[in-house]
Design a protein around this motif. Structure first.
Motif, PDB file in Angstrom:
ATOM      1  N   TRP A   1       6.948  -1.257   3.655  1.00 34.31           N
ATOM      2  CA  TRP A   1       6.023  -1.497   4.630  1.00 34.31           C
ATOM      3  C   TRP A   1       6.562  -0.984   6.139  1.00 34.31           C
ATOM      4  O   TRP A   1       7.808  -1.394   6.275  1.00 34.31           O
ATOM      5  CB  TRP A   1       5.604  -2.849   4.694  1.00 34.31           C
ATOM      6  CG  TRP A   1       5.059  -3.476   3.827  1.00 34.31           C
ATOM      7  CD1 TRP A   1       5.325  -4.185   2.363  1.00 34.31           C
ATOM      8  CD2 TRP A   1       3.480  -3.226   3.155  1.00 34.31           C
ATOM      9  NE1 TRP A   1       4.393  -4.322   1.501  1.00 34.31           N
ATOM     10  CE2 TRP A   1       3.171  -3.931   1.935  1.00 34.31           C
ATOM     11  CE3 TRP A   1       2.328  -2.400   3.795  1.00 34.31           C
ATOM     12  CZ2 TRP A   1       1.812  -3.532   1.452  1.00 34.31           C
ATOM     13  CZ3 TRP A   1       1.250  -2.483   3.263  1.00 34.31           C
ATOM     14  CH2 TRP A   1       0.900  -2.844   2.009  1.00 34.31           C
TER      15      TRP A   1
ATOM     16  N   ARG B   1       0.367   6.127  14.042  1.00 28.26           N
ATOM     17  CA  ARG B   1      -0.004   7.185  13.197  1.00 28.26           C
ATOM     18  C   ARG B   1       0.902   8.364  13.214  1.00 28.26           C
ATOM     19  O   ARG B   1       1.277   8.782  12.151  1.00 28.26           O
ATOM     20  CB  ARG B   1      -1.440   7.450  12.972  1.00 28.26           C
ATOM     21  CG  ARG B   1      -2.392   6.598  12.717  1.00 28.26           C
ATOM     22  CD  ARG B   1      -3.878   7.022  12.899  1.00 28.26           C
ATOM     23  NE  ARG B   1      -4.656   6.146  12.247  1.00 28.26           N
ATOM     24  CZ  ARG B   1      -6.232   6.109  12.860  1.00 28.26           C
ATOM     25  NH1 ARG B   1      -6.726   7.073  13.706  1.00 28.26           N
ATOM     26  NH2 ARG B   1      -6.804   5.134  12.124  1.00 28.26           N
TER      27      ARG B   1
ATOM     28  N   CYS C   1       4.017   7.215  11.717  1.00 35.70           N
ATOM     29  CA  CYS C   1       4.234   7.160   9.876  1.00 35.70           C
ATOM     30  C   CYS C   1       4.239   8.563   9.574  1.00 35.70           C
ATOM     31  O   CYS C   1       4.794   8.847   8.717  1.00 35.70           O
ATOM     32  CB  CYS C   1       2.671   6.506   9.762  1.00 35.70           C
ATOM     33  SG  CYS C   1       2.732   5.537   8.444  1.00 35.70           S
TER      34      CYS C   1
ATOM     35  N   PRO D   1       2.870   7.167   3.766  1.00 36.03           N
ATOM     36  CA  PRO D   1       1.451   7.130   3.690  1.00 36.03           C
ATOM     37  C   PRO D   1       0.965   6.043   4.863  1.00 36.03           C
ATOM     38  O   PRO D   1       1.451   5.015   4.901  1.00 36.03           O
ATOM     39  CB  PRO D   1       0.951   6.896   2.330  1.00 36.03           C
ATOM     40  CG  PRO D   1       2.190   6.317   1.581  1.00 36.03           C
ATOM     41  CD  PRO D   1       3.473   6.942   2.514  1.00 36.03           C
TER      42      PRO D   1
ATOM     43  N   GLU E   1      -1.267   4.050   4.321  1.00 34.53           N
ATOM     44  CA  GLU E   1      -1.496   2.550   3.614  1.00 34.53           C
ATOM     45  C   GLU E   1      -0.335   1.643   3.450  1.00 34.53           C
ATOM     46  O   GLU E   1      -0.378   0.664   3.389  1.00 34.53           O
ATOM     47  CB  GLU E   1      -2.106   2.919   2.287  1.00 34.53           C
ATOM     48  CG  GLU E   1      -3.237   3.730   1.996  1.00 34.53           C
ATOM     49  CD  GLU E   1      -3.246   5.183   2.310  1.00 34.53           C
ATOM     50  OE1 GLU E   1      -2.128   5.574   2.170  1.00 34.53           O
ATOM     51  OE2 GLU E   1      -4.127   6.017   2.914  1.00 34.53           O
ATOM     52  N   ARG E   2       0.876   2.392   4.078  1.00 34.69           N
ATOM     53  CA  ARG E   2       2.066   1.412   4.013  1.00 34.69           C
ATOM     54  C   ARG E   2       2.209   1.003   5.373  1.00 34.69           C
ATOM     55  O   ARG E   2       3.251   0.191   5.611  1.00 34.69           O
ATOM     56  CB  ARG E   2       3.282   2.310   3.463  1.00 34.69           C
ATOM     57  CG  ARG E   2       3.579   2.327   2.139  1.00 34.69           C
ATOM     58  CD  ARG E   2       4.834   2.719   1.612  1.00 34.69           C
ATOM     59  NE  ARG E   2       4.839   3.822   0.490  1.00 34.69           N
ATOM     60  CZ  ARG E   2       6.044   4.485   0.339  1.00 34.69           C
ATOM     61  NH1 ARG E   2       6.881   3.991   0.884  1.00 34.69           N
ATOM     62  NH2 ARG E   2       5.765   5.124  -0.700  1.00 34.69           N
TER      63      ARG E   2
ATOM     64  N   ARG F   1       0.206  -8.996   1.366  1.00 37.53           N
ATOM     65  CA  ARG F   1       0.410  -7.572   0.907  1.00 37.53           C
ATOM     66  C   ARG F   1       2.097  -7.396   1.095  1.00 37.53           C
ATOM     67  O   ARG F   1       2.715  -6.921  -0.006  1.00 37.53           O
ATOM     68  CB  ARG F   1       0.089  -6.788   2.177  1.00 37.53           C
ATOM     69  CG  ARG F   1      -1.326  -6.451   2.211  1.00 37.53           C
ATOM     70  CD  ARG F   1      -1.865  -5.408   3.279  1.00 37.53           C
ATOM     71  NE  ARG F   1      -1.869  -6.515   4.576  1.00 37.53           N
ATOM     72  CZ  ARG F   1      -2.255  -5.933   5.762  1.00 37.53           C
ATOM     73  NH1 ARG F   1      -2.602  -4.660   6.244  1.00 37.53           N
ATOM     74  NH2 ARG F   1      -2.547  -6.867   6.652  1.00 37.53           N
TER      75      ARG F   1
END
Length: 328
Positions: free
Chosen positions: A251, A263, A266, A272, A274-275, A303
């Protein structure tokens, strides 16, 4: 005292004050000053839909207190076993004493534990966590309470729509304890005071009078350009120190400042989306509170689980930046 090799997170907690402010509500407030904005304009530029403001009677230490109590309950630690309290904040209750000392008193911790504030603005929690980890590893302390808490709404100029739409209030906390198992895997902290002018509240108190401006000033484009580059570098530095690659991170919790910056980081790290833990939409930018708030949300919604590797990183006025890798 025998040194311990590691520190681990025992529990997390967070708190948001009661005044819920949507973009539409903020747009009406700005309209009173003849300034036009809209929910669509704010979301497109920041990713923020809402934030929380503390009422006048609620100080930064009050927010910190509730988050701290929740983290302590989660950790099942005795209050008097806490030997170190660090509060990361740029909006302390007073010039002095420190907010950490006020939280210590409100918690009822009377064991002579050390207590102090860290002022690194939005990087503050990363700084505070790294300091607490180092002091635990040295053997000086066994249990630490680390808090990020802010009432940033009180620094906002509601005639400047480029800054007042960004920030909110809140608090997050973690309890750290000495352990023979790896917890804090690495950290990297940096600053460059040459960029102090691009994000600051350039006022000071002398003779009981505020000289300069006590409201937030930000050069948004300059901050954006600097943040994306240094956040990637500091993340890779922390990864190298932990002998890890980015794909080993479960994460990513970046400082919740702007969805485009988040973003971008990331993508640069090859992770991704989503992490990445995102609470920006509901909380806005809560400065030093944003990372521990997001951490607590993701722990309690299931999570983030025990054993997960979490990369946190932030950048803030000063100019400061830092990253920490945690094994939960």
């Amino acid at each position: 005292m025998m040194a311990h090799f590691y520190s681990r997170v025992l529990g997390t907690g967070s708190y948001l004050p009661r005044i819920y402010v949507t973009n539409q509500m903020l747009a009406k407030k700005l309209a009173q000053h003849g300034i036009e904005t809209s929910d669509e304009w704010i979301v497109a530029r920041t990713g923020i839909h809402s934030r929380y403001f503390a009422p006048p009677e609620q100080a930064t230490s009050d927010l910190a207190l509730i988050a701290a109590r929740r983290a302590i309950v989660e950790s099942s630690i005795d209050l008097q076993a806490i030997e170190l309290i660090i509060v990361a904040t740029s909006t302390p209750d007073f010039i002095f004493p420190s907010t950490a000392c006020l939280v210590q008193a409100k918690l009822g911790i009377h064991n002579g534990s050390a207590a102090f504030d860290v002022q690194a603005v939005c990087s503050g929690f990363a700084y505070a966590l790294a300091i607490a980890d180092g002091l635990i590893r040295s053997g000086m302390y066994r249990n630490a309470l680390v808090i990020g808490a802010e009432t940033f709404s009180r620094l906002l100029d509601f005639k400047d729509r480029n800054t007042c739409i960004l920030f909110g209030d809140g608090a997050g906390a973690v309890v750290l304890t000495a352990s023979d198992r790896p917890g804090m895997l690495s950290s990297a902290l940096h600053a460059d005071g040459r960029h102090a002018h691009i994000l600051c509240a350039p006022g000071n108190v002398s003779g009981g009078i505020v000289h300069g401006s006590a409201l937030l000033h930000m050069d948004g484009p300059a901050v954006f350009k600097l943040a994306v580059n240094i956040l990637e570098k500091v993340a890779r530095e922390a990864l190298a120190k932990a002998d890890m690659s980015a794909d080993q991170i479960d994460w990513l919790i970046p400082h919740q400042a702007n969805i485009r910056i988040m973003r971008g980081i990331c993508r640069k790290l090859g992770l991704p989306l989503e992490r990445m833990i995102v609470t920006l939409s509901e909380h806005g930018n809560t400065s030093a509170a944003s990372i521990p708030l997001a951490l607590d949300v993701a722990v309690h919604d299931g999570r983030i689980k025990s054993g997960d590797r979490v990369l946190i990183e932030g950048v803030g006025g000063g100019f400061t930046w830092g990253a920490v890798i945690i094994c939960m």
